[in-house]
Design an enzyme around this catalytic site. Structure first.
Site, PDB file in Angstrom:
ATOM      1  N   HIS A 142      31.164  46.539  36.663  1.00  0.00           N
ATOM      2  CA  HIS A 142      31.493  45.181  37.125  1.00  0.00           C
ATOM      3  C   HIS A 142      30.986  44.110  36.161  1.00  0.00           C
ATOM      4  O   HIS A 142      31.654  43.098  35.931  1.00  0.00           O
ATOM      5  CB  HIS A 142      30.903  44.992  38.526  1.00  0.00           C
ATOM      6  CG  HIS A 142      31.651  44.014  39.356  1.00  0.00           C
ATOM      7  ND1 HIS A 142      31.268  42.693  39.455  1.00  0.00           N
ATOM      8  CD2 HIS A 142      32.765  44.144  40.115  1.00  0.00           C
ATOM      9  CE1 HIS A 142      32.115  42.075  40.249  1.00  0.00           C
ATOM     10  NE2 HIS A 142      33.034  42.916  40.667  1.00  0.00           N
ATOM     11  N   ASP A 176      33.062  41.147  34.494  1.00  0.00           N
ATOM     12  CA  ASP A 176      32.668  39.724  34.531  1.00  0.00           C
ATOM     13  C   ASP A 176      32.731  39.111  33.138  1.00  0.00           C
ATOM     14  O   ASP A 176      33.194  37.981  32.955  1.00  0.00           O
ATOM     15  CB  ASP A 176      31.228  39.586  35.065  1.00  0.00           C
ATOM     16  CG  ASP A 176      31.165  39.736  36.573  1.00  0.00           C
ATOM     17  OD1 ASP A 176      32.239  39.875  37.200  1.00  0.00           O
ATOM     18  OD2 ASP A 176      30.041  39.711  37.129  1.00  0.00           O
ATOM     19  N   ASN A 216      36.822  47.359  35.208  1.00  0.00           N
ATOM     20  CA  ASN A 216      35.693  47.519  36.135  1.00  0.00           C
ATOM     21  C   ASN A 216      35.356  48.987  36.345  1.00  0.00           C
ATOM     22  O   ASN A 216      34.186  49.379  36.306  1.00  0.00           O
ATOM     23  CB  ASN A 216      36.047  46.921  37.503  1.00  0.00           C
ATOM     24  CG  ASN A 216      35.822  45.427  37.555  1.00  0.00           C
ATOM     25  OD1 ASN A 216      35.052  44.877  36.779  1.00  0.00           O
ATOM     26  ND2 ASN A 216      36.499  44.762  38.476  1.00  0.00           N
ATOM     27  N   ASP A 238      47.605  36.440  35.013  1.00  0.00           N
ATOM     28  CA  ASP A 238      46.882  37.517  35.700  1.00  0.00           C
ATOM     29  C   ASP A 238      46.677  38.658  34.709  1.00  0.00           C
ATOM     30  O   ASP A 238      47.629  39.082  34.038  1.00  0.00           O
ATOM     31  CB  ASP A 238      47.725  37.980  36.908  1.00  0.00           C
ATOM     32  CG  ASP A 238      46.978  38.950  37.793  1.00  0.00           C
ATOM     33  OD1 ASP A 238      46.581  38.558  38.899  1.00  0.00           O
ATOM     34  OD2 ASP A 238      46.811  40.121  37.374  1.00  0.00           O
ATOM     35  N   GLU A 293      41.153  37.982  39.079  1.00  0.00           N
ATOM     36  CA  GLU A 293      41.462  37.992  37.637  1.00  0.00           C
ATOM     37  C   GLU A 293      42.702  37.159  37.367  1.00  0.00           C
ATOM     38  O   GLU A 293      43.476  37.393  36.460  1.00  0.00           O
ATOM     39  CB  GLU A 293      41.558  39.425  37.131  1.00  0.00           C
ATOM     40  CG  GLU A 293      42.694  40.311  37.434  1.00  0.00           C
ATOM     41  CD  GLU A 293      43.298  40.430  38.805  1.00  0.00           C
ATOM     42  OE1 GLU A 293      42.884  39.725  39.754  1.00  0.00           O
ATOM     43  OE2 GLU A 293      44.238  41.226  38.914  1.00  0.00           O
TER      44      GLU A 293
END
Ligand SMILES: Nc1nc2c(ncn2[C@@H]2O[C@H](COP(=O)(O)OP(=O)(O)OP(=O)(O)O)[C@@H](O)[C@H]2O)c(=O)[nH]1
Length: 293
Positions: free
Chosen positions: A177, A181, A172, A164, A207
């Site tokens: 965003h 990505d 972000n 993680d 994530e």
């Protein structure tokens, strides 16, 4: 080329086969002489389906050539043409009816196998995460349960690892965003590259990623994930706006133990991940029967 292309190409090949079969039926009904191509011993290399099939075998453009089901389709197609040749060479009689039945059954079986291959590809496509191109969580447990059964049959150890990203929300929030990505894509591709070909990597959610390390002890997996942790920590990831970002990741590992179901193993790896987060992040923590380590 992608799975979508392979599915579409199979559909086209199937239409070509059906058009060929319709022409053969028309000629039969009209009592016309068979074509040289259909009577030829290599008829299965002359029809449109056969030419398409041979091209895929030669250049593997669609990624179908290596699949066992695809090899089976090639054999069925050749057999179906053998039955067609036998039918076309048989004078009108009961024997011809029997030859027709064999041809029709072989043709149906060919269509069925192509459809089954398409269905398998579609299932794979639907379980892919579109952002990272990794398999997603859908069907993940079934897939892992099968892998773990196979590992147990072979007497090989395996490890489940969860990863993680740390404070990913900040990426972000700061860069937008689309940048988040891009980071997820980079991490997914990197994890796949750093692991061995027979290890499996899934996008578990947001994530978070899950890896199944086949044929690996907990100590070996610890070394591998520690290496990945260091690579991430040392990397600067390029973002669409030209900025560069650094981040870290936390990991939780659990060795698969005999007789235990995969959901319980994932849960323990998740507990280890939680422990890695709780104790400062940017760490690899293993679940062990006597506590975390
Ligand atoms: N860009 C992008 N962000 C996503 C995606 N999926 C989840 N996220 C974001 O991931 C972030 C996860 O935030 P948190 O659960 O607070 O976790 P974190 O910020 O990484 O913090 P820790 O895990 O506690 O270190 C949220 O901001 C989600 O919006 C995605 O597909 N793309």
């Amino acid at each position: 080329m992608g799975t979508e292309h392979a599915i579409a190409a199979l559909e086209q090949a199937l239409s070509a086969h059906q058009a060929w079969a319709a022409r053969l039926h028309r000629r039969l009904i009209a009592g016309m002489a068979p074509t040289d191509d259909d009577l030829s011993p290599d008829a299965h290399h002359r029809c449109t389906f056969g030419c398409w099939y041979d091209a895929e075998v030669a250049d593997a453009q669609l990624g179908l050539a290596g699949q066992p089901a695809f090899a089976g389709i090639g054999s069925l197609h050749a057999q179906m043409h053998d039955h067609a040749r036998e039918l076309l060479s048989c004078p009108p009689s009961d024997a011809r009816l029997a030859a027709y039945d064999r041809f029709a059954a072989a043709s149906d079986q060919l269509v069925g196998e192509v459809r089954a291959l398409q269905q398998g590809l579609l299932t794979r496509l639907l379980s892919m995460d579109p952002l990272t191109g990794l398999p997603g969580r859908r069907n993940m447990e079934e897939r892992l349960a099968l892998e773990w059964q196979q590992s147990q049959r072979d007497g090989r150890p395996a490890v489940v690892a969860m990863m993680d990203l740390d404070h990913f929300k900040r990426v972000n929030d700061r860069f937008g965003h689309a940048s988040g990505d891009e980071v997820l894509r980079w991490i997914g591709a990197g994890a796949k590259r750093q692991l061995r070909i027979h290890d499996l990597v899934f996008r578990y959610g947001g994530e978070e990623f899950l890896a199944y390390l086949a044929d690996s002890t907990l100590d070996a997996a610890l070394g591998t994930l520690e290496r990945i942790r260091r690579v991430i920590e040392a990397s600067e990831i390029g973002l669409p706006g030209g900025e560069r970002v650094r981040l870290t990741a936390s990991f939780g590992l659990c060795a698969c133990s005999a007789g235990q179901d995969i959901a319980a193993i994932i849960d323990r790896a998740d507990q280890a991940l939680y422990e890695a987060k709780r104790t400062g992040r940017n760490r690899v923590v293993c679940w062990r029967p006597d506590g975390f380590a």
